[in-house]
Design a protein around this motif. Sequence first.
Motif, PDB file in Angstrom:
ATOM      1  N   ALA A  54       0.856  -1.191   0.000  1.00 59.20           N
ATOM      2  CA  ALA A  54       0.000   0.000   0.000  1.00 59.20           C
ATOM      3  C   ALA A  54       0.890   1.239   0.000  1.00 59.20           C
ATOM      4  CB  ALA A  54      -0.896  -0.010   1.229  1.00 59.20           C
ATOM      5  N   ARG A  55       0.426   2.306  -0.684  1.00 60.68           N
ATOM      6  CA  ARG A  55       1.239   3.531  -0.739  1.00 60.68           C
ATOM      7  C   ARG A  55       1.094   4.308   0.575  1.00 60.68           C
ATOM      8  NH1 ARG A  55      -1.599   4.985  -5.152  1.00 60.68           N
ATOM      9  NH2 ARG A  55      -1.750   7.098  -4.312  1.00 60.68           N
ATOM     10  N   GLY A  56       2.252   4.811   1.081  1.00 60.78           N
ATOM     11  CA  GLY A  56       2.261   5.545   2.352  1.00 60.78           C
ATOM     12  C   GLY A  56       1.346   6.753   2.341  1.00 60.78           C
ATOM     13  N   ASP A  57       1.353   7.548   1.215  1.00 62.91           N
ATOM     14  CA  ASP A  57       0.527   8.770   1.192  1.00 62.91           C
ATOM     15  C   ASP A  57      -0.965   8.417   1.276  1.00 62.91           C
ATOM     16  OD1 ASP A  57       0.610   7.570  -1.294  1.00 62.91           O
ATOM     17  OD2 ASP A  57       0.714   9.437  -2.441  1.00 62.91           O
ATOM     18  N   TYR A  58      -1.342   7.289   0.650  1.00 61.15           N
ATOM     19  CA  TYR A  58      -2.746   6.851   0.689  1.00 61.15           C
ATOM     20  C   TYR A  58      -3.129   6.484   2.135  1.00 61.15           C
ATOM     21  CZ  TYR A  58      -6.540   3.386   0.497  1.00 61.15           C
ATOM     22  OH  TYR A  58      -7.684   2.686   0.740  1.00 61.15           O
ATOM     23  N   LEU A  59      -2.224   5.766   2.831  1.00 56.77           N
ATOM     24  CA  LEU A  59      -2.529   5.338   4.201  1.00 56.77           C
ATOM     25  C   LEU A  59      -2.546   6.536   5.169  1.00 56.77           C
ATOM     26  CD1 LEU A  59      -0.499   1.991   4.409  1.00 56.77           C
ATOM     27  CD2 LEU A  59      -2.966   2.266   4.160  1.00 56.77           C
ATOM     28  N   GLN A  60      -1.689   7.548   4.913  1.00 60.27           N
ATOM     29  CA  GLN A  60      -1.683   8.761   5.767  1.00 60.27           C
ATOM     30  C   GLN A  60      -3.041   9.464   5.665  1.00 60.27           C
ATOM     31  OE1 GLN A  60       0.619   9.824   7.834  1.00 60.27           O
ATOM     32  NE2 GLN A  60       2.567   8.901   7.193  1.00 60.27           N
ATOM     33  N   LYS A  61      -3.608   9.441   4.447  1.00 57.98           N
ATOM     34  CA  LYS A  61      -4.906  10.093   4.226  1.00 57.98           C
ATOM     35  C   LYS A  61      -6.042   9.274   4.851  1.00 57.98           C
ATOM     36  CE  LYS A  61      -4.899  12.179   0.038  1.00 57.98           C
ATOM     37  NZ  LYS A  61      -5.146  12.131  -1.400  1.00 57.98           N
ATOM     38  N   LEU A  62      -5.929   7.913   4.703  1.00 60.45           N
ATOM     39  CA  LEU A  62      -6.990   7.020   5.189  1.00 60.45           C
ATOM     40  C   LEU A  62      -7.011   6.973   6.721  1.00 60.45           C
ATOM     41  CD1 LEU A  62      -9.088   4.803   4.205  1.00 60.45           C
ATOM     42  CD2 LEU A  62      -7.277   3.129   4.596  1.00 60.45           C
ATOM     43  N   LEU A  63      -5.812   6.943   7.319  1.00 59.04           N
ATOM     44  CA  LEU A  63      -5.702   6.798   8.781  1.00 59.04           C
ATOM     45  C   LEU A  63      -4.728   7.847   9.329  1.00 59.04           C
ATOM     46  CD1 LEU A  63      -5.504   2.969   8.451  1.00 59.04           C
ATOM     47  CD2 LEU A  63      -7.103   4.030  10.055  1.00 59.04           C
ATOM     48  N   PRO A  64      -5.169   9.121   9.412  1.00 54.48           N
ATOM     49  CA  PRO A  64      -4.243  10.169   9.873  1.00 54.48           C
ATOM     50  C   PRO A  64      -3.950  10.032  11.380  1.00 54.48           C
ATOM     51  CG  PRO A  64      -6.300  11.084   8.941  1.00 54.48           C
ATOM     52  CD  PRO A  64      -6.506   9.625   9.116  1.00 54.48           C
ATOM     53  N   THR A  65      -2.682  10.134  11.753  1.00 56.36           N
ATOM     54  CA  THR A  65      -2.269  10.049  13.167  1.00 56.36           C
ATOM     55  C   THR A  65      -3.019  11.097  13.986  1.00 56.36           C
ATOM     56  OG1 THR A  65      -0.097   9.272  12.484  1.00 56.36           O
ATOM     57  CG2 THR A  65      -0.261  10.152  14.726  1.00 56.36           C
ATOM     58  N   GLY A  66      -3.494  10.650  15.177  1.00 53.94           N
ATOM     59  CA  GLY A  66      -4.168  11.585  16.079  1.00 53.94           C
ATOM     60  C   GLY A  66      -5.670  11.669  15.863  1.00 53.94           C
ATOM     61  N   GLN A  67      -6.195  11.000  14.806  1.00 53.42           N
ATOM     62  CA  GLN A  67      -7.651  11.072  14.586  1.00 53.42           C
ATOM     63  C   GLN A  67      -8.321   9.750  14.962  1.00 53.42           C
ATOM     64  OE1 GLN A  67      -9.291  12.900  11.228  1.00 53.42           O
ATOM     65  NE2 GLN A  67      -7.721  14.492  11.063  1.00 53.42           N
ATOM     66  N   ARG A  68      -9.678   9.798  15.084  1.00 53.71           N
ATOM     67  CA  ARG A  68     -10.445   8.589  15.424  1.00 53.71           C
ATOM     68  C   ARG A  68     -11.011   7.972  14.146  1.00 53.71           C
ATOM     69  NH1 ARG A  68     -14.119   8.285  20.419  1.00 53.71           N
ATOM     70  NH2 ARG A  68     -12.731   6.521  20.766  1.00 53.71           N
ATOM     71  N   ARG A  69     -11.028   6.635  14.109  1.00 52.74           N
ATOM     72  CA  ARG A  69     -11.624   5.928  12.964  1.00 52.74           C
ATOM     73  C   ARG A  69     -12.349   4.670  13.465  1.00 52.74           C
ATOM     74  NH1 ARG A  69     -11.006   9.998  10.811  1.00 52.74           N
ATOM     75  NH2 ARG A  69      -9.869  10.542   8.887  1.00 52.74           N
ATOM     76  N   LEU A  70     -13.447   4.322  12.773  1.00 52.44           N
ATOM     77  CA  LEU A  70     -14.128   3.049  13.042  1.00 52.44           C
ATOM     78  C   LEU A  70     -13.546   2.037  12.057  1.00 52.44           C
ATOM     79  CD1 LEU A  70     -16.563   1.675  14.615  1.00 52.44           C
ATOM     80  CD2 LEU A  70     -17.809   1.927  12.474  1.00 52.44           C
ATOM     81  N   ILE A  71     -12.961   0.963  12.568  1.00 55.49           N
ATOM     82  CA  ILE A  71     -12.406  -0.034  11.650  1.00 55.49           C
ATOM     83  C   ILE A  71     -13.066  -1.388  11.888  1.00 55.49           C
ATOM     84  CG2 ILE A  71     -10.165   1.096  11.322  1.00 55.49           C
ATOM     85  CD1 ILE A  71      -9.016  -0.777  13.373  1.00 55.49           C
ATOM     86  N   SER A  72     -13.155  -2.157  10.787  1.00 59.42           N
ATOM     87  CA  SER A  72     -13.770  -3.483  10.894  1.00 59.42           C
ATOM     88  C   SER A  72     -13.005  -4.445  10.002  1.00 59.42           C
ATOM     89  CB  SER A  72     -15.243  -3.416  10.463  1.00 59.42           C
ATOM     90  OG  SER A  72     -15.869  -4.667  10.678  1.00 59.42           O
ATOM     91  N   GLY A  73     -12.648  -5.606  10.560  1.00 56.13           N
ATOM     92  CA  GLY A  73     -11.913  -6.604   9.786  1.00 56.13           C
ATOM     93  C   GLY A  73     -11.592  -7.803  10.647  1.00 56.13           C
ATOM     94  N   LYS A  74     -10.715  -8.648  10.144  1.00 56.40           N
ATOM     95  CA  LYS A  74     -10.398  -9.887  10.873  1.00 56.40           C
ATOM     96  C   LYS A  74      -9.200  -9.655  11.785  1.00 56.40           C
ATOM     97  CE  LYS A  74      -9.906 -14.837  10.179  1.00 56.40           C
ATOM     98  NZ  LYS A  74      -9.543 -15.916   9.263  1.00 56.40           N
ATOM     99  N   ILE A  75      -9.402  -9.893  13.083  1.00 50.87           N
ATOM    100  CA  ILE A  75      -8.316  -9.722  14.054  1.00 50.87           C
ATOM    101  C   ILE A  75      -7.668 -11.090  14.292  1.00 50.87           C
ATOM    102  CG2 ILE A  75      -9.694 -10.076  16.166  1.00 50.87           C
ATOM    103  CD1 ILE A  75      -7.315  -7.185  15.939  1.00 50.87           C
ATOM    104  N   GLU A  76      -6.318 -11.102  14.307  1.00 49.50           N
ATOM    105  CA  GLU A  76      -5.600 -12.364  14.514  1.00 49.50           C
ATOM    106  C   GLU A  76      -4.464 -12.131  15.503  1.00 49.50           C
ATOM    107  OE1 GLU A  76      -5.634 -14.825  10.469  1.00 49.50           O
ATOM    108  OE2 GLU A  76      -4.995 -12.762  10.155  1.00 49.50           O
ATOM    109  N   LEU A  77      -3.951 -13.220  16.080  1.00 45.19           N
ATOM    110  CA  LEU A  77      -2.786 -13.109  16.972  1.00 45.19           C
ATOM    111  C   LEU A  77      -1.548 -13.535  16.194  1.00 45.19           C
ATOM    112  CD1 LEU A  77      -4.141 -14.555  20.351  1.00 45.19           C
ATOM    113  CD2 LEU A  77      -3.792 -12.166  19.741  1.00 45.19           C
ATOM    114  N   PHE A  78      -0.497 -12.686  16.240  1.00 41.95           N
ATOM    115  CA  PHE A  78       0.756 -13.011  15.559  1.00 41.95           C
ATOM    116  C   PHE A  78       1.860 -12.871  16.602  1.00 41.95           C
ATOM    117  CE2 PHE A  78       4.430 -11.910  12.822  1.00 41.95           C
ATOM    118  CZ  PHE A  78       4.413 -13.037  12.009  1.00 41.95           C
ATOM    119  N   ASP A  79       2.480 -13.997  16.967  1.00 41.64           N
ATOM    120  CA  ASP A  79       3.468 -13.995  18.058  1.00 41.64           C
ATOM    121  C   ASP A  79       2.870 -13.403  19.335  1.00 41.64           C
ATOM    122  OD1 ASP A  79       5.363 -15.209  16.561  1.00 41.64           O
ATOM    123  OD2 ASP A  79       6.479 -13.377  16.052  1.00 41.64           O
TER     124      ASP A  79
END
Length: 694
Positions: free
Chosen positions: A102-127
């Motif tokens: 994924a491109r960094g600039d796209y992710l900065q726009k989608l999930l900006p640091t310091g803001q709130r977001r509702l996210i939904s997806g599959k949660i897994e345990l890794f190590d």
Amino acid sequence: MSRPEILFPLFASLETLEGVGPKSALAFEGLGVTRPKDLLFLLPHSGIDRVRKDSVRDVIAPATLTVMVDVGAHFPPRRKGGPYRIMVRDVAMEWTLVFFHARGDYLQKLLPTGQRRLISGKIELFDGVAQMVHPDHVLRPEEEADLAGYEPVYPLTAGVTQKSVAKAVQSAVARAPEMPEWIDPALKAREGWPDWRRAVVQVHQPTDAAGLAPTDPARARLAYDELFAHQLTLSLARSSMRKSAGIVTAGTGTLQARVLQSLPFAPTGAQRRTMAEIAADMAAPLRMNRLLQGDVGAGKTLVAFMALLVAVEAGGQGVMMAPTEILARQHHEGLAPLAAAAGVRLALLTGRDKGGERATKLADLAAGRLDILVGTHAVFQKDVIFHDLRLAVVDEQHRFGVAQRMELGAKGRAVDVLVMTATPIPRSLALATYGDMDVSVLDEKPAGRKPIKTALIAASRLDEVVAHLARALSEGRQAYWVCPLVEDSEVLDYASAEARFASLRAALGDVVGLVHGQMPPLEKDAAMARFVSGETRVLVATTVIEVGVNVPNASIMVIERAEIFGLAQLHQLRGRVGRGTAESNCLLLYQAPLSESGERRLKTIRDTEDGFRIAEEDLAMRGAGDLIGTAQSGLPRFRVADLERQAGLMAIAQSDARALLTIDPGLISPRGQAARVLLWLLDQDRAIRLIAVG
């Protein structure tokens, strides 16, 4: 007769929907979707619980999680193609989102640091650390209402995603108009069904798993609509057949009496009842359109021949059509002695007839010198002209759907039609496939047919079976030995039959014969003839050939690898024995261990000889399409209705359709007009043309 205006938006091009371009419109065709209305009936098959939780701690991974988070620091990949990580925090703990490619600039726009977001997806345990790879949804807090608590999951095909299907469906549902009501008000109230538009909205917005079940009121209503439209079409076809004046064909009974006197047995009650039903239909001034349904060995051929004799007694001709040449030949051989007893002229016409021989038969037919013709569907070619055809008997074997029956009726001759089927059909499927016909059922076995003893034997006991066979042969009995269908490959079938033939020949001598699908027709016929005459005592065969020969002395049927055969096939094969006076046995050899479904199938066959019970069980285990082989069944493909689970609805739909047409044959009342809209909506416009014709 043109499509009602109310339906125009649903029949527009797919590209008029939000988010559907030329490329995705093409991809949607893979789902059978070519117009907005098709999306209304593309129902979700499962769902995902997206009800919001407070924290990762509220679920046990792996699981789907919907949660509000504060977005923390971004950690771009250290090497090309590595994971891009974003730290997030819910009310209780901190964890990670992971993205690949994924491109960094796209992710900065989608999930900006310091803001709130509702996210939904599959949660897994890794190590031991909670992480979510590529969330399905990332929404701003104010968009929370856009995410359904229970998200429907649609079938997909190459080139379409869940998001694109969901968006296109929403756009199509928005076009669904309020429709006039075609369902009987008392039925709708009794079942608690919603109005049509409400039902369409509800099936695409299930709130839990119950909303996906066939019993859900919105789904049941749409399934009923589909079955009702189908039954209206069949009922209209039936009444247009009945309206078309037939020829009064009344028999004298003289030829039939000769045949009955020549028989070594008396017909069963079911045969006599059915003969009377058919004779009464033929004597009426309306065209007959009747289905003769009977189990293996119930004596359909005799009933059909008596009907053909009614046509001859009345001064006309009859024709019997079979789906394959081998079956046509078999019918001809079976009918020849009956025709001789009656003193009527019988001939066989197949694709093998060429030149002078064919010309002579056609001339005799046109001049009325032939009374009964037996053949394949080739008997309906243009150059085949009858002097006075009164009755067409179609030996169906499921290769002749409603459309072909209508074409047969459209030949211009007011011919009575009798369709025979040897496969017992569960009631719901009989209504779906033959709702346009009157039905006669042969539900008794002819006298003297002894029950067949069926036993399950593990393949490890093969030597015992061969020893048993040797004793039976010394008592003068004959046997079939059917080899398995291996991966549907004639080459492999041929190998398994060849190998079994060689081993049985070594054990039993040259009384063992072989017949399989790879043999030239003449060789096959000769091998069959040797078995019929008794020269060969054991016939090793594949199922590639129709083992439909009638050999009364054959009283043993061995089916190898029986667990890989379907129920209907096992029942048909077993029906090849038990035709004579000797006690008959069917030995089902199976490879242990059996799967659950394999065991259920074999026990069903062992415990009952009732073809109708076997058919119901087969339907429950395999489903309607498989049962009849949908490609050649003439069986309608329903998008919502499920014939296995909603068999009861089909019967209600049939009586409802017939009741409506009785009081409103032209569909001109308000409810009749609404029913016309339904027929247009579900592509049953052929039915509308039938009203116009009628």
